[in-house]
Design a protein around this motif. Structure first.
Motif, PDB file in Angstrom:
ATOM      1  N   VAL A  68      -1.860  -0.200   6.638  1.00 17.80           N
ATOM      2  CA  VAL A  68      -1.379  -0.772   8.096  1.00 17.80           C
ATOM      3  C   VAL A  68      -1.192  -2.440   7.855  1.00 17.80           C
ATOM      4  O   VAL A  68      -0.221  -2.881   8.363  1.00 17.80           O
ATOM      5  N   GLY A  69      -2.034  -3.053   7.139  1.00 21.01           N
ATOM      6  CA  GLY A  69      -1.839  -4.588   6.719  1.00 21.01           C
ATOM      7  C   GLY A  69      -0.709  -4.739   6.342  1.00 21.01           C
ATOM      8  O   GLY A  69       0.139  -5.825   6.351  1.00 21.01           O
ATOM      9  N   ALA A  70      -0.584  -3.883   5.191  1.00 19.35           N
ATOM     10  CA  ALA A  70       0.660  -4.092   4.372  1.00 19.35           C
ATOM     11  C   ALA A  70       2.109  -3.780   5.099  1.00 19.35           C
ATOM     12  O   ALA A  70       3.041  -4.778   4.915  1.00 19.35           O
ATOM     13  N   THR A  71       1.976  -2.817   5.951  1.00 18.79           N
ATOM     14  CA  THR A  71       3.176  -2.581   6.906  1.00 18.79           C
ATOM     15  C   THR A  71       3.457  -3.670   7.684  1.00 18.79           C
ATOM     16  O   THR A  71       4.797  -3.903   7.992  1.00 18.79           O
ATOM     17  N   ILE A  72       2.275  -4.403   8.242  1.00 26.96           N
ATOM     18  CA  ILE A  72       2.627  -5.603   9.247  1.00 26.96           C
ATOM     19  C   ILE A  72       3.265  -6.688   8.450  1.00 26.96           C
ATOM     20  O   ILE A  72       4.193  -7.246   9.206  1.00 26.96           O
ATOM     21  N   ALA A  73       2.781  -6.925   7.264  1.00 24.42           N
ATOM     22  CA  ALA A  73       3.290  -7.971   6.563  1.00 24.42           C
ATOM     23  C   ALA A  73       4.593  -7.740   5.831  1.00 24.42           C
ATOM     24  O   ALA A  73       5.563  -8.552   6.001  1.00 24.42           O
ATOM     25  N   ALA A  74       5.001  -6.742   5.714  1.00 20.20           N
ATOM     26  CA  ALA A  74       6.652  -6.144   5.389  1.00 20.20           C
ATOM     27  C   ALA A  74       7.466  -6.289   6.746  1.00 20.20           C
ATOM     28  O   ALA A  74       8.600  -6.736   6.771  1.00 20.20           O
ATOM     29  N   THR A  75       6.791  -5.986   7.802  1.00 16.61           N
ATOM     30  CA  THR A  75       7.508  -6.099   8.944  1.00 16.61           C
ATOM     31  C   THR A  75       8.129  -7.320   9.301  1.00 16.61           C
ATOM     32  O   THR A  75       9.168  -7.652   9.746  1.00 16.61           O
ATOM     33  N   VAL A  76       7.183  -8.232   9.471  1.00 17.32           N
ATOM     34  CA  VAL A  76       7.432  -9.841   9.601  1.00 17.32           C
ATOM     35  C   VAL A  76       8.156 -10.693   8.509  1.00 17.32           C
ATOM     36  O   VAL A  76       8.281 -11.877   8.515  1.00 17.32           O
ATOM     37  N   SER A  77       8.158 -10.215   7.554  1.00 17.22           N
ATOM     38  CA  SER A  77       8.431 -10.679   6.318  1.00 17.22           C
ATOM     39  C   SER A  77      10.082 -11.001   6.331  1.00 17.22           C
ATOM     40  O   SER A  77      10.861  -9.992   6.934  1.00 17.22           O
ATOM     41  N   ASN A  78      10.440 -12.015   5.840  1.00 10.40           N
ATOM     42  CA  ASN A  78      12.080 -12.307   5.610  1.00 10.40           C
ATOM     43  C   ASN A  78      12.631 -12.078   4.366  1.00 10.40           C
ATOM     44  O   ASN A  78      13.730 -12.267   4.184  1.00 10.40           O
ATOM     45  N   GLU A  79      12.072 -11.473   3.481  1.00  6.81           N
ATOM     46  CA  GLU A  79      12.569 -10.951   2.056  1.00  6.81           C
ATOM     47  C   GLU A  79      12.592  -9.540   2.154  1.00  6.81           C
ATOM     48  O   GLU A  79      12.236  -9.015   0.996  1.00  6.81           O
TER      49      GLU A  79
END
Length: 238
Positions: free
Chosen positions: A16-27
């Motif tokens: 879930v933490g990785a999913t949140i990081a991917a969602t807000v990422s600009n890359e």
């Protein structure tokens, strides 16, 4: 079993933490250096922002102005990633309630059902994240290898790999939590069978031989009286 559930919870929480990081990422995608004329600058695009950077280290980002001008696949990826984050959040809450090491949730059978429901949420979260990242990556690769596509070509960004890793962790943790319900039910069934057999063995109570004969083999009153009368008549004739 509790150790396995703890590992499953940690795996789902990391996913879930990785999913949140991917969602807000600009890359989510970056400009391809092979087709770029000016290699000192590059463009990064995500689900929410467009960013431009240079070799000096300056990075300028601006959000997407309106949702109606976005392409359909970006809107679909947004919805899937938001659904993945929400499902992962509820899965984490239900996993805390359904784990055996916690003191809430009721009996072991009800906690096993809650843990299985948390596992289903984790699996759905991983599938949503996996679908969004795969859809976005398919669009990038189809444009990159299309010889008729003359616009700026992009490569896969780091957020896609983070999202794929998070989806795998969520599916793995959810699968372990779902399999924990079968172990709990089989354990409760074996305990119930043992208790039934123990009760059945204790029901055969043995009494002393004389006491059992006097209680179980005592003739009824009518039979005893008639036998006495017949015995008296035989003595009288003799």
């Amino acid at each position: 079993m509790s150790v396995r559930q703890i590992l499953a919870f940690l795996s789902g929480l990391a996913g879930v933490g990785a999913t949140i990081a991917a969602t807000v990422s600009n890359e989510w995608r970056a400009t391809s250096r092979a087709s770029s004329v000016i290699t000192a600058t590059w463009v990064l695009q995500g689900l929410w922002n467009n960013c431009a950077g240079n070799a000096i280290g300056a990075l300028h980002c601006r959000p997407h102005h309106t949702i109606f001008q976005l392409e359909g696949y970006i809107q679909a990826c947004r919805g899937l990633m938001i659904a993945a984050v929400c499902l992962g959040f509820f899965g984490s809450i239900f996993a805390l309630v359904g784990m055996k090491c916690t003191k809430i949730g009721g009996t072991d059978k009800s906690k096993a059902r809650i843990a299985c429901f948390a596992g289903v949420n984790f699996i759905l979260s991983g599938l949503c994240s996996l679908s969004a990242c795969s859809l976005y990556a398919h669009r990038i690769t189809s444009e990159f290898f299309d010889p008729m596509f003359v616009a700026q070509k992009y490569e896969l960004g780091a957020a896609l790999f983070i999202g794929w890793g998070g989806s795998v962790l969520c599916i793995l943790g959810g699968g372990i939590l779902c399999f924990s319900i079968t172990d709990s039910f089989s354990k409760s069934h074996s305990q119930a069978t043992y208790i039934y057999k123990g009760a059945a063995s204790h029901s055969h109570i043995s009494y002393p031989r004389g006491q059992a004969r006097s209680i179980n083999q005592r003739p009824p009153p009518e039979y005893s009286n008639s036998s006495r009368i017949q015995h008296f008549d035989k003595n009288a004739y003799v």
